[in-house]
Design an enzyme around this catalytic site. Sequence first.
Site, mmCIF file in Angstrom:
data_model
loop_
_atom_site.group_PDB
_atom_site.id
_atom_site.type_symbol
_atom_site.label_atom_id
_atom_site.label_comp_id
_atom_site.label_asym_id
_atom_site.label_seq_id
_atom_site.Cartn_x
_atom_site.Cartn_y
_atom_site.Cartn_z
ATOM 1 C CB SER A 189 -0.955 -0.068 1.202
ATOM 2 O OG SER A 189 -1.962 0.873 1.088
ATOM 3 C CG ASP A 343 -6.836 -2.001 -3.925
ATOM 4 O OD1 ASP A 343 -7.180 -0.877 -3.516
ATOM 5 O OD2 ASP A 343 -5.663 -2.429 -3.825
ATOM 6 C CG HIS A 373 -6.029 -1.611 -0.292
ATOM 7 N ND1 HIS A 373 -5.072 -1.424 -1.267
ATOM 8 C CD2 HIS A 373 -5.536 -1.043 0.834
ATOM 9 C CE1 HIS A 373 -4.064 -0.753 -0.747
ATOM 10 N NE2 HIS A 373 -4.312 -0.515 0.528
#
Length: 403
Positions: A189, A343, A373
């Site tokens: 991320s 996501d 995600h």
Amino acid sequence: MGTKSLCLLLASVLVAYYVYTPIPENMEERWKLMLINAAFRTLGHVAELTEWLGLKHYMEVLMMPTNMEYTAPVSDENLTVTDTKFDNVPVRLYIPRKQSSGLRRAVIYIHGGGWCLGGVAMEPYDLLSRWTASKLNAIVISIEYRLAPMYHFPTQFEDVYTVVKFFLQNSVLAQYGVDPNRICVSGDSAGGNLAAAVAQQLLDDLEVKVNLKIQALIYPALQTIDLDLPSYKDNENKPILPKSLMVRFWSEYFTTDISLHDAMASNRHVSAESSHLFKYVNWSNLLPEEFKKDHVYTNPVYGSSRIAKQYPGFLDPRAAPLLADDTKLLGLPMTYVLTCEHDVLRDDGIMYVSRLKEAGVKVIHEHIKDAIHGAMIFIISPTDLALGHRVANQYIEWLNMNL
Ligand SMILES: *[C@@H]1O[C@H](CO)[C@@H](O)[C@H](O)[C@H]1NC(C)=O
Ligand SMILES: *[C@@H]1O[C@H](CO)[C@@H](O)[C@H](O)[C@H]1NC(C)=O
């Protein structure tokens, strides 16, 4: 029916209505995921309220899980784990105890959390580093960079870069018995964003003589200028990372000033002066057909130039690695990109894959069709998912085979 049971029924309906979120058809453990998501949403609502009342910054409330999941650096029979500093930046080191016949591999890990949350001591991140170090018999360096809203870009980037640069010195590698040809920088991320930015920056740094073998980018955030990509539209309200939170993370990385946030939320934060950058995020060219679905490409709508003048950081490739030009990309190491179908950041990863391939970089793209995600942090009870274990294993296996 008495008043009491009527109230109870009404309350249950309200709770059910609140908890219920549509979970993608192809996902497993749907009820568990729904409950985890409800917990995250509740925290988000508490954060909004607390901020609205002027009590705390939104992110301070969202930091609760990070703080609750704190784990001390605990060594065991396989690993020596210590908190230390590299050039004044805190890191958590995982050193295998098992004898190694030769030099060891090393993984520099950068945790996620939207540049605002997370930490090396957060239990899932600690566990991931343990798994990586044990499985690969490698040294893992997990970086505790400073976070927003206290610190904004480029602090996060600079902290991470400082550690990487310190570690890549031959004298330091020798001290830890690390093979200079088998080093990876990896992150998930916002950590994937920082890993990609670091890998690019190293190419221009004449003081660094050691090259990375691999960059591993797990559902990374890679661009700031189009927050209306098909993946943002398809997954606006999917579990864990709704678009509104991603916009908040992005804007908070640069400033707490709400004007950048509002401009980003309406996708009008880039002015016509920066129009040349849109070719780097043009999903009409960069997304394979299967990901375009029914979306129709429209040219960007420009905003005022005041925002970009005030916060130039959001156009900087160190914050948005997809905005680097092609000549920059071609020197990059072998790249592993993991993307998740459900996501908002899916297309960031996929477009980087396209651009790296065009530049001639060796890319391995793993797209997980039934994933959300942040999948990899759901490995600790009670928020553990089979998905989390599967994604983490897949990534660590790949690294073990290729580093
Ligand atoms: C240490 O490694 C062994 C062999 O891989 C494993 O069986 C054991 O569970 C590990 N110990 C800990 C504390 O993780
Ligand atoms: C994006 O690509 C499409 C198709 O090639 C093209 O028509 C459009 O002008 C491009 N837009 C930008 C801003 O690069």
